[in-house]
Design an enzyme around this catalytic site. Structure first.
Site, PDB file in Angstrom:
ATOM      1  N   CYS A 153     -13.914   5.256 -39.687  1.00 12.92           N
ATOM      2  CA  CYS A 153     -12.500   4.830 -39.157  1.00 12.92           C
ATOM      3  C   CYS A 153     -11.974   3.663 -40.009  1.00 12.92           C
ATOM      4  CB  CYS A 153     -12.878   4.487 -37.793  1.00 12.92           C
ATOM      5  SG  CYS A 153     -13.396   5.998 -36.665  1.00 12.92           S
ATOM      6  N   LEU A 166     -13.927   4.668 -28.907  1.00 13.57           N
ATOM      7  CA  LEU A 166     -15.318   4.629 -28.896  1.00 13.57           C
ATOM      8  C   LEU A 166     -16.124   4.074 -30.208  1.00 13.57           C
ATOM      9  CD1 LEU A 166     -16.982   7.113 -30.695  1.00 13.57           C
ATOM     10  CD2 LEU A 166     -16.274   8.381 -28.438  1.00 13.57           C
ATOM     11  N   LYS A 167     -17.154   3.391 -29.957  1.00  8.42           N
ATOM     12  CA  LYS A 167     -17.833   2.927 -31.212  1.00  8.42           C
ATOM     13  C   LYS A 167     -18.982   3.525 -31.449  1.00  8.42           C
ATOM     14  CE  LYS A 167     -18.464  -1.061 -29.522  1.00  8.42           C
ATOM     15  NZ  LYS A 167     -17.775  -1.070 -28.404  1.00  8.42           N
ATOM     16  N   ARG A 199     -20.760   7.168 -44.047  1.00  9.04           N
ATOM     17  CA  ARG A 199     -19.202   7.237 -44.459  1.00  9.04           C
ATOM     18  C   ARG A 199     -18.902   5.966 -44.985  1.00  9.04           C
ATOM     19  NH1 ARG A 199     -16.858  11.668 -40.486  1.00  9.04           N
ATOM     20  NH2 ARG A 199     -18.001  10.679 -38.842  1.00  9.04           N
ATOM     21  N   GLY A 231     -20.164 -10.413 -43.779  1.00 13.82           N
ATOM     22  CA  GLY A 231     -21.162  -9.589 -44.270  1.00 13.82           C
ATOM     23  C   GLY A 231     -20.798  -8.830 -45.516  1.00 13.82           C
ATOM     24  N   VAL A 234     -16.895  12.133 -32.353  1.00 14.67           N
ATOM     25  CA  VAL A 234     -16.073  12.012 -31.246  1.00 14.67           C
ATOM     26  C   VAL A 234     -16.006  12.859 -30.317  1.00 14.67           C
ATOM     27  CG1 VAL A 234     -13.599  11.861 -30.589  1.00 14.67           C
ATOM     28  CG2 VAL A 234     -14.476  10.297 -32.241  1.00 14.67           C
ATOM     29  N   GLU A 287      -9.029   7.927 -29.223  1.00 15.31           N
ATOM     30  CA  GLU A 287     -10.069   7.695 -28.965  1.00 15.31           C
ATOM     31  C   GLU A 287     -10.735   6.158 -29.467  1.00 15.31           C
ATOM     32  OE1 GLU A 287     -12.283   8.724 -26.423  1.00 15.31           O
ATOM     33  OE2 GLU A 287     -13.370   6.812 -27.098  1.00 15.31           O
TER      34      GLU A 287
HETATM   35  N1  LIG Z   1     -16.365   8.553 -35.537  1.00 15.27           N
HETATM   36  C1  LIG Z   1     -15.898   7.570 -34.891  1.00 15.27           C
HETATM   37  O1  LIG Z   1     -16.523   6.605 -34.529  1.00 15.27           O
HETATM   38  C2  LIG Z   1     -14.596   7.641 -34.402  1.00 15.27           C
HETATM   39  C3  LIG Z   1     -13.939   6.890 -33.026  1.00 15.27           C
HETATM   40  C4  LIG Z   1     -12.523   7.080 -32.673  1.00 15.27           C
HETATM   41  C5  LIG Z   1     -11.810   7.984 -33.457  1.00 15.27           C
HETATM   42  N2  LIG Z   1     -12.287   8.751 -34.383  1.00 15.27           N
HETATM   43  C6  LIG Z   1     -11.374  10.052 -35.080  1.00 15.27           C
HETATM   44  O2  LIG Z   1     -11.705  10.938 -34.230  1.00 15.27           O
HETATM   45  C7  LIG Z   1     -11.820  12.293 -35.363  1.00 15.27           C
HETATM   46  C8  LIG Z   1     -13.141  12.899 -35.316  1.00 15.27           C
HETATM   47  O3  LIG Z   1     -14.032  12.005 -36.186  1.00 15.27           O
HETATM   48  P1  LIG Z   1     -15.257  12.362 -36.109  1.00 15.27           P
HETATM   49  O4  LIG Z   1     -16.110  11.172 -36.612  1.00 15.27           O
HETATM   50  O5  LIG Z   1     -15.952  13.110 -34.843  1.00 15.27           O
HETATM   51  O6  LIG Z   1     -15.320  13.406 -37.326  1.00 15.27           O
HETATM   52  P2  LIG Z   1     -16.650  14.438 -37.770  1.00 15.27           P
HETATM   53  O7  LIG Z   1     -16.132  14.764 -39.087  1.00 15.27           O
HETATM   54  O8  LIG Z   1     -17.956  13.861 -37.515  1.00 15.27           O
HETATM   55  O9  LIG Z   1     -16.324  15.662 -36.732  1.00 15.27           O
HETATM   56  C9  LIG Z   1     -15.301  16.555 -36.926  1.00 15.27           C
HETATM   57  C10 LIG Z   1     -15.871  17.955 -36.583  1.00 15.27           C
HETATM   58  O10 LIG Z   1     -15.000  18.983 -36.423  1.00 15.27           O
HETATM   59  C11 LIG Z   1     -15.378  20.084 -36.903  1.00 15.27           C
HETATM   60  N3  LIG Z   1     -14.370  21.090 -37.353  1.00 15.27           N
HETATM   61  C12 LIG Z   1     -13.694  20.904 -38.362  1.00 15.27           C
HETATM   62  N4  LIG Z   1     -12.739  21.974 -38.274  1.00 15.27           N
HETATM   63  C13 LIG Z   1     -13.033  22.708 -37.323  1.00 15.27           C
HETATM   64  C14 LIG Z   1     -12.372  23.876 -36.661  1.00 15.27           C
HETATM   65  N5  LIG Z   1     -11.496  24.595 -36.997  1.00 15.27           N
HETATM   66  N6  LIG Z   1     -12.940  24.336 -35.524  1.00 15.27           N
HETATM   67  C15 LIG Z   1     -13.933  23.729 -35.088  1.00 15.27           C
HETATM   68  N7  LIG Z   1     -14.573  22.603 -35.467  1.00 15.27           N
HETATM   69  C16 LIG Z   1     -14.196  22.184 -36.689  1.00 15.27           C
HETATM   70  C17 LIG Z   1     -16.343  19.760 -38.086  1.00 15.27           C
HETATM   71  O11 LIG Z   1     -17.222  20.627 -38.511  1.00 15.27           O
HETATM   72  C18 LIG Z   1     -17.136  18.580 -37.462  1.00 15.27           C
HETATM   73  O12 LIG Z   1     -18.289  18.739 -36.975  1.00 15.27           O
HETATM   74  C19 LIG Z   1     -11.262  11.407 -36.463  1.00 15.27           C
HETATM   75  O13 LIG Z   1      -9.785  11.702 -36.499  1.00 15.27           O
HETATM   76  C20 LIG Z   1     -11.563   9.963 -36.465  1.00 15.27           C
HETATM   77  O14 LIG Z   1     -10.826   9.091 -37.238  1.00 15.27           O
HETATM   78  C21 LIG Z   1     -13.610   8.780 -34.983  1.00 15.27           C
END
Ligand SMILES: NC(=O)c1ccc[n+]([C@@H]2O[C@H](COP(=O)([O-])OP(=O)(O)OC[C@H]3O[C@@H](n4cnc5c(N)ncnc54)[C@H](O)[C@@H]3O)[C@@H](O)[C@H]2O)c1
Length: 454
Positions: free
Chosen positions: A264, A154-155, A332, A257, A11, A152
């Site tokens: 998420c 996004l997919k 994940r 599936g 994200v 957010e």
């Molecule tokens: N992945 C998705 O498709 C998606 C979509 C919508 C919402 N979200 C939400 O967005 C959030 C993030 O998801 P993600 O998939 O990007 O997670 P992710 O684990 O891929 O990314 C999180 C990042 O934050 C970094 N981080 C952690 N602590 C930190 C700090 N103190 N300072 C700087 N960086 C730090 C981590 O190293 C990691 O790179 C979650 O709450 C998730 O539920 C994810």
């Protein structure tokens, strides 16, 4: 505007890069040394189509930079995004440890000007209030800031397009000043008829959970209907046509599936249930969605074990597709993890292939499975193929070649992408989801083994 994005995961990196692409001055903060190093070297540590090119261009044109520490970056920024992970904790609740730690650091680093702190991470209802308090506790006296809830949607796999052309943008805030900043920031994304929906923080937080829970419900619903179809001899493909044609229902998210995975849906469904429980409400439908999905993730493994009469010792199973869905390397909560655990537990050897998630797979499975250099190489000597993730390259493979490579011609099609009749003509046994084939479903026993000859 000067913008800080904390967290460069699926994200944060997309949000930061897309805002830079729109001309903003963005610094992304990442505390994982390995990730930061690759970003500083122009490498994107995750697989997301189109992202690396966009990152490189914006870095080159000096709208995007990366940093290890947020202190100086926050101090100069007018908008600070929190985009760190909110993983599932043991009791199902979202773990807000990282969000709160970042909030404290942001508070301690606020500059003398007004700052909008935007919560991008998926967080339970009430988190904005907590973040507000934590920032205030750590901020200098009189610090001027607002906390906005901006979930957010996004997919992974089409994240850039989703962010740039959103169905809607949800912004929760009670501050008129923050509302103006967000409206200005996102105006380029909503030039056509796309709406920015302003609301209170709690409702915005709930929007994200409601959306994910609804989409997860559609998946568990169609999976449950598919399972019933198998038992009663209906064909889920036909049922899907009849169902989706109703405009009130639609076709999207109605593919049966092997269950939903990813970072998420599984955790957000559990977190919503937990939120409800904490508030004194038993969310029975949400609990059922989760339970159906859990069972569905075990379905393909059960079919495989049953086909081999419970004995997988000395069987080699090829698995195609490891990421939780195509176009991402994210594993994940991927259904492949459940299936492979079942296969190993039953004594099988497992040979895996995925177009992009092999590196990730090595960190997940280690030496427990073997890693094939190509889809076809994974099939050499295999007793069965399990198709788990429907990458395009798996959709129309060369079945003659497959037949020659495999020891037995058995395909467990976890995404219903193959045609039973064609496979049957070629001597394959084809298991799928939600259809009664000569093998699939409750009524017929599996044949002894697939026939010889093409
Ligand atoms: N992945 C998705 O498709 C998606 C979509 C919508 C919402 N979200 C939400 O967005 C959030 C993030 O998801 P993600 O998939 O990007 O997670 P992710 O684990 O891929 O990314 C999180 C990042 O934050 C970094 N981080 C952690 N602590 C930190 C700090 N103190 N300072 C700087 N960086 C730090 C981590 O190293 C990691 O790179 C979650 O709450 C998730 O539920 C994810």
């Amino acid at each position: 505007m000067r913008i800080c994005v904390v967290g460069t995961g699926y994200v944060g990196l997309v949000v930061g890069t897309c805002l830079a692409e729109m001309g903003q001055d963005v610094v992304c903060v990442e505390n994982d040394e390995a990730k930061l190093r690759s970003l500083l070297e122009g490498e994107v540590p995750i697989y997301e189509p189109g992202l690396e090119e966009l990152v490189r261009r914006n870095v080159r044109e000096q709208r995007l930079a990366f940093a290890r520490e947020l202190t100086g970056v926050v101090a100069r920024s007018e908008v600070v995004y929190i985009g760190v992970g909110t993983p599932q904790s043991e009791n199902g609740a979202a773990d807000l440890g990282t969000v709160m730690a970042v909030a404290a650091d942001i508070g301690a680093s606020l500059g003398p000007h007004h700052t909008v702190v935007v919560i991008k991470s998926t967080v339970p209802v009430g988190t904005a209030v907590q973040v507000q308090e934590v920032i205030a506790q750590n901020a200098p006296r009189g610090a001027d800031f607002d906390v906005v809830s901006n979930p957010e949607f996004l997919k992974e796999g089409c994240a850039i397009d989703d962010f740039m052309r959103p169905d809607r943008i949800v912004v929760g805030t009670g501050s008129e000043r923050a509302r103006k900043v967000m409206a200005y920031l996102y105006a380029p994304l909503v030039r056509t008829e796309r709406p920015i929906l302003f609301m209170d923080n709690r409702s915005a937080e709930m929007c994200k959970y409601a959306s994910n829970a609804f989409l997860a419900t559609k998946i568990s619903f169609i999976n449950e209907i598919a399972n019933i179809c198998e038992k009663v001899g209906a064909d889920i493909r036909e049922v899907r046509r009849g169902l989706g044609s109703d405009q009130r229902i639609g076709f999207q998210f109605l593919f049966p599936g092997v269950g939903y995975g990813g970072s998420c849906f599984p955790k957000d469904v559990k977190a919503l249930r937990h939120t409800a429980r904490e508030a004194g409400y038993d969310a029975r439908l949400i609990a059922a969605v989760d339970a159906v999905n859990d069972a569905q993730k075990h379905l393909l493994g059960k079919k495989i074990v049953a086909h081999f009469d419970g004995d997988l010792a000395d069987r080699l199973i090829a698995v195609w597709g490891l990421s939780f869905k195509p176009r991402t390397d994210d594993m994940r909560e991927a259904p492949s993890r459940v299936l492979i655990a079942q296969l190993l537990e039953a004594g099988a050897r497992v040979n895996v292939f995925d177009p992009v998630a092999m590196e990730e797979a090595r960190s997940v499975f280690g030496d427990a499975v073997s890693y094939a250099p190509s889809a076809y190489r994974a099939l050499e000597g295999a007793d069965a193929l399990a198709l788990v993730t429907e990458w395009n390259e798996f959709r129309r493979p060369d079945f003659k070649r497959i037949a020659q490579l495999m020891r037995e011609r058995v395909i467990f099609d976890g995404r219903n992408i193959y045609d039973t009749e064609i496979l049957q003509e070629m001597g394959f046994v084809h298991y799928c989801i939600g259809r009664r084939t000569p093998w699939n479903g409750a009524h017929e026993r599996p044949p002894a083994r697939a026939k010889d000859g093409l």
